[in-house]
Design a protein around this motif. Sequence first.
Motif, PDB file in Angstrom:
ATOM      1  N   UNK A  18      -8.087   2.570 -10.528  1.00 22.36           N
ATOM      2  CA  UNK A  18      -7.065   2.618  -9.489  1.00 22.36           C
ATOM      3  C   UNK A  18      -5.824   1.882  -9.976  1.00 22.36           C
ATOM      4  N   UNK A  19      -4.671   2.428  -9.616  1.00 20.98           N
ATOM      5  CA  UNK A  19      -3.406   1.806  -9.996  1.00 20.98           C
ATOM      6  C   UNK A  19      -2.439   1.985  -8.861  1.00 20.98           C
ATOM      7  N   UNK A  20      -1.271   1.473  -9.042  1.00 24.06           N
ATOM      8  CA  UNK A  20      -0.218   1.751  -8.083  1.00 24.06           C
ATOM      9  C   UNK A  20       0.292   0.499  -7.420  1.00 24.06           C
ATOM     10  N   UNK A  21       1.470   0.646  -6.851  1.00 25.70           N
ATOM     11  CA  UNK A  21       2.163  -0.487  -6.291  1.00 25.70           C
ATOM     12  C   UNK A  21       1.412  -1.075  -5.097  1.00 25.70           C
ATOM     13  N   UNK A  22       0.758  -0.196  -4.322  1.00 31.67           N
ATOM     14  CA  UNK A  22       0.071  -0.704  -3.125  1.00 31.67           C
ATOM     15  C   UNK A  22      -0.944  -1.775  -3.453  1.00 31.67           C
ATOM     16  N   UNK A  23      -1.650  -1.575  -4.535  1.00 28.85           N
ATOM     17  CA  UNK A  23      -2.770  -2.478  -4.811  1.00 28.85           C
ATOM     18  C   UNK A  23      -2.427  -3.491  -5.883  1.00 28.85           C
ATOM     19  N   UNK A  24      -1.140  -3.645  -6.150  1.00 27.90           N
ATOM     20  CA  UNK A  24      -0.804  -4.634  -7.165  1.00 27.90           C
ATOM     21  C   UNK A  24      -0.901  -6.037  -6.587  1.00 27.90           C
ATOM     22  N   UNK A  25      -0.934  -6.978  -7.424  1.00 20.76           N
ATOM     23  CA  UNK A  25      -0.963  -8.401  -7.075  1.00 20.76           C
ATOM     24  C   UNK A  25      -2.026  -8.742  -6.044  1.00 20.76           C
ATOM     25  N   UNK A  26      -1.571  -9.417  -4.955  1.00 18.73           N
ATOM     26  CA  UNK A  26      -2.544  -9.993  -4.009  1.00 18.73           C
ATOM     27  C   UNK A  26      -3.495  -8.931  -3.476  1.00 18.73           C
ATOM     28  N   UNK A  27      -2.949  -7.727  -3.261  1.00 18.15           N
ATOM     29  CA  UNK A  27      -3.740  -6.742  -2.548  1.00 18.15           C
ATOM     30  C   UNK A  27      -4.795  -6.077  -3.421  1.00 18.15           C
ATOM     31  N   UNK A  28      -4.754  -6.379  -4.683  1.00 13.23           N
ATOM     32  CA  UNK A  28      -5.786  -5.883  -5.582  1.00 13.23           C
ATOM     33  C   UNK A  28      -7.173  -6.223  -5.035  1.00 13.23           C
ATOM     34  N   UNK A  79       7.342  -9.321  -0.572  1.00 12.00           N
ATOM     35  CA  UNK A  79       8.727  -9.539  -0.151  1.00 12.00           C
ATOM     36  C   UNK A  79       9.240  -8.309   0.596  1.00 12.00           C
ATOM     37  N   UNK A  80       9.817  -8.506   1.729  1.00 10.93           N
ATOM     38  CA  UNK A  80      10.359  -7.393   2.501  1.00 10.93           C
ATOM     39  C   UNK A  80       9.338  -6.676   3.356  1.00 10.93           C
ATOM     40  N   UNK A  81       8.078  -7.024   3.195  1.00 10.22           N
ATOM     41  CA  UNK A  81       7.035  -6.299   3.913  1.00 10.22           C
ATOM     42  C   UNK A  81       6.832  -6.831   5.324  1.00 10.22           C
ATOM     43  N   UNK A  82       7.414  -7.972   5.601  1.00 13.93           N
ATOM     44  CA  UNK A  82       7.141  -8.597   6.890  1.00 13.93           C
ATOM     45  C   UNK A  82       7.537  -7.692   8.055  1.00 13.93           C
ATOM     46  N   UNK A  83       8.737  -7.100   7.952  1.00 16.52           N
ATOM     47  CA  UNK A  83       9.124  -6.183   9.021  1.00 16.52           C
ATOM     48  C   UNK A  83       8.798  -4.735   8.691  1.00 16.52           C
ATOM     49  N   UNK A  84       8.846  -4.369   7.417  1.00 15.58           N
ATOM     50  CA  UNK A  84       8.696  -2.949   7.082  1.00 15.58           C
ATOM     51  C   UNK A  84       7.290  -2.547   6.673  1.00 15.58           C
ATOM     52  N   UNK A  85       6.412  -3.502   6.521  1.00 12.08           N
ATOM     53  CA  UNK A  85       5.049  -3.159   6.140  1.00 12.08           C
ATOM     54  C   UNK A  85       4.981  -2.694   4.702  1.00 12.08           C
ATOM     55  N   UNK A  86       3.888  -2.080   4.377  1.00 16.80           N
ATOM     56  CA  UNK A  86       3.670  -1.667   2.993  1.00 16.80           C
ATOM     57  C   UNK A  86       4.490  -0.438   2.651  1.00 16.80           C
ATOM     58  N   UNK A  87       4.838  -0.335   1.390  1.00 18.72           N
ATOM     59  CA  UNK A  87       5.513   0.858   0.900  1.00 18.72           C
ATOM     60  C   UNK A  87       5.112   1.013  -0.554  1.00 18.72           C
ATOM     61  N   UNK A  88       4.267   1.969  -0.803  1.00 21.58           N
ATOM     62  CA  UNK A  88       3.865   2.118  -2.195  1.00 21.58           C
ATOM     63  C   UNK A  88       2.849   3.217  -2.360  1.00 21.58           C
ATOM     64  N   UNK A  89       2.361   3.302  -3.569  1.00 21.32           N
ATOM     65  CA  UNK A  89       1.422   4.375  -3.845  1.00 21.32           C
ATOM     66  C   UNK A  89       0.113   3.823  -4.382  1.00 21.32           C
ATOM     67  N   UNK A  90      -0.872   4.646  -4.229  1.00 16.90           N
ATOM     68  CA  UNK A  90      -2.193   4.343  -4.772  1.00 16.90           C
ATOM     69  C   UNK A  90      -2.543   5.537  -5.644  1.00 16.90           C
ATOM     70  N   UNK A  91      -2.808   5.263  -6.896  1.00 19.86           N
ATOM     71  CA  UNK A  91      -3.127   6.346  -7.815  1.00 19.86           C
ATOM     72  C   UNK A  91      -4.565   6.154  -8.273  1.00 19.86           C
ATOM     73  N   UNK A  92      -5.356   7.183  -8.066  1.00 21.33           N
ATOM     74  CA  UNK A  92      -6.738   7.095  -8.508  1.00 21.33           C
ATOM     75  C   UNK A  92      -6.905   8.060  -9.669  1.00 21.33           C
TER      76      UNK A  92
END
Length: 870
Positions: A209-219, A246-259
Amino acid sequence: MPMGCCPPGFKRAPYPSALQFCLEMVPLVILSFLLASVSSAVIKRDVQKDDGIDIYSFHIKSMVQSRYAMTVITSRVANLANESHEVNFHVEIPKNAFISKFSMTIDGKIYDGVVKEKAEAQQQYDQAVQRGQSAGLVSAVGRTLEEFKTSVTVAAHSKVTFELTYEELLKRRLGQYELLIKAKPTQAVKDFKIEVQIRERQGIRFLDTRGKLISKELDKVTRISQSDDEATVQFAPTKQQQQQCPGCETNGLDGDLLIVYDVNRPKSKSDFQVLKGYFVHYFAPTDLPRIPKNVVFIIDRSGSMHGVKIKQTREALLKILGDISEEDHFGLISFDNAIYKWKPNLVPATPGNLEAAQAFVRQITDQGATDINNAVLEGVRMLNNLAESHDTKDSTSILILLTDGDPTSGVTNLDSIQANVKEAIGKRYSLYCLGFGFDVNYEFLEKMALQNSGVARRIYPDSDADLQLQGFYEEVATPLLLDVQLSYTGVSNLTQSNFSQYYNGTEIVVAGQISDNDLETLTGTITARSKNNEVTYQDVSVKEENLLDIYIFEMYIQRLWAYLTVKQLLQKEVLLGQSEKEALRKQALDLSLKYSFVTPLTSMVVTKPEGEDSQVLHKPKEGKPDHRGHPGMFDDVDYDYVGPYIRPTIQGRQPVEDVVDLRILQPTAGHSNRLCFDVQVSQKQNYKLLDDQTADLLVVGQVNSEAKKGFRQISIRSKAWGSITVDTTKIVLIQGQKNEDFSWTPFSFSDASNGLSLNMHDEVLTVEVGETKMDILLHRDGQNSFLWPAVKKRPPSSTATGIIGQFLVSYEEKQVIPTGILEIQDKEVPASRETAVNYNDPSKPRVDCWLVPYQSVLGVNLSELTVVQT
Ligand SMILES: *[C@@H]1O[C@H](CO)[C@@H](O)[C@H](O)[C@H]1NC(C)=O
Ligand SMILES: *[C@@H]1O[C@H](CO)[C@@H](O)[C@H](O)[C@H]1NC(C)=O
Ligand SMILES: *[C@@H]1O[C@H](CO)[C@@H](O)[C@H](O)[C@H]1NC(C)=O
Ligand SMILES: *[C@@H]1O[C@H](CO)[C@@H](O)[C@H](O)[C@H]1NC(C)=O
């Protein structure tokens, strides 16, 4: 259909790059679908939380059965305010997918979208517009994703549920399938979940799995469980976790998950599946010798390539020239209004020739006009010359044209160029056309490629354009079969079954209907030319009507067949004259309607009862060219992208030979059956075998890619006293400035001051450090030897991570048949009965075990167990 790069002769269907939605009468609810290319200008601002709009649930569920993926996005929204509000539903879906269902549920009423012929939908749309009502339009295109956007006005204290379903067949490219999921709910959501379930009868060889959604803490939030033929990926961050970035507090997640994943393919066997009157046949052999190729690169150097484009092209060519196989022949042409040949004829890809060609490439600069006709014909002549002077029977010849603009010099009439090229090539060679940027007439390039059993690609003018070019070359770099023909008994309505080339890393997929229902078995025969000989494969499938429960959705083969058929029909259309086009369109339209696919021929209409108040919120942007300069919405047949998600594949992909599968036996408490798990480790990485901070010990291993088993080096490190590095020939002890070397012959060593002792007997090195005792075994396997670590004793207080870092693990058998389910550390995980070699024992006995996903034992992803080399 081959996934990834299509063999020439295979046509990929044009892409539903645009969707059209219409409204008839709209009461409170008004949908609009906007051109994303002008999005910032016309799309209404996203709903803010203080509007009282609460997206309280956002789910994406993707089910993949044998690479056919069906994804459902469900968004539940409440208007908490005491006035009505507009609510947006805005999602992005992969370009390659067809939307097959959309519904809104408001106040318990369901409004279903209905797929209609485009013309019919257009009429309703026009009428709505004439009545001054809002009506919907086009969704839009990016490089990999399309946008689907709608909004609806929701009364005070009311709720709306949006549900969108789309379907796609995952293509195999560069040895793997990719499932891309994009999530951007626009605010943090109480109940957020992405769940992917993959079932592959052939077994899942690897999954990542890859992608911005699961990067860093959310891994850490990502849960993967995997058994032989099934994998589940779950990503369900809490509202708080969604707000961490950063920026997610009001806008929530924005990214992709690539399997990304691939399936097992034992020995060129194909996979044949039959279900409910339809079959699908997957064929992707890998164990064949590569067929030498003769390749001519025809590179546009005209003035329009000025700047970054020409620079990226040079960079890509330099890399490609570094990759050409020594048994290949190659030629190089750059052109503007004139033609510049590096050498008059193709030459063998010797290191000397490649180096000289690179020097030529460094000199390519931009100038002049574009004479495509002459350049391609010259490339064909070079291949003709080669065929006259060499025996090219056992090789394949291809032309790769890269251009960024329309022909402006020499023959400029597009039809004439196509006719000239087709005649010159005479079905002997394949032509691949790469259109760089948006000023090219892509349809012209596509038709020319398809007429000459190639494919066209768009190269997106981005910072990674050079990687896109390389990625394309890599896909066609290794031909394994030519003239592949698949034939079957008792079937009809086959999808494409003849392919002029099959490239390593792709896949051929053929589907069809079973016309002879009395047949007990279905036989498929594949004939092809491989290097130096003809090959034939035969496969027999038994009908599996009774095994329905093994499928996630029981209609998947039928839908897969319909999907492939529509795509192939739409693509074939490019090649046909007007009257033939009509017949083909009709067929594609009928199927689109029957399966409710939103394709370039259909639109989805959401109709609401008349007579209620309606409101106009948006006017469609009409007649505005999209960002490629195409005036129409459906002109874009540019489904065949090299997307940004290829990028990690090119850069981060490990050549398969670097990867070793290890099956680890886990010490298990209270059961006769042990646990075991598989990890796929790269020899380029060092892995933590045991990281025990209380004991001040870090044990690091590097795998042995030659033996494909075990490790080639293991080192034991301590902050207090130094390190011991063991490989298959020697043992080096480093303490401060002091080095001591030992070999794999019996010895003893002890250093009482550090509580350290080493003992070697019978090719087992026993290391005792404080209260920890471990063995390192030297195993021999034919010519190769490898190391295996075994922990014998640990201080009772220690907690550790690492591949062999776990103490006794206990489990409970929740279910044993038909498939195993175990409970480990309060989690249920799939398990299957397997065997493993016990390398902790010098005699290497094979023992039974329950194979479970490694995460269920190790508790972390393998990527967290890598160590930077020091
Ligand atoms: C609801 O409406 C009333 C008046 O109709 C207003 O005073 C109040 O502030 C509103 N409440 C919210 C939460 O908007
Ligand atoms: C084809 O790819 C497989 C891995 O998918 C690899 O093992 C094999 O060596 C490749 N064949 C050739 C001829 O490169
Ligand atoms: C399948 O083929 C048969 C003829 O063999 C034809 O009558 C039928 O319409 C085809 N079905 C579809 C859905 O194309
Ligand atoms: C496939 O190729 C063979 C041989 O060229 C030809 O006879 C056959 O008709 C082709 N099949 C299809 C479905 O095009």
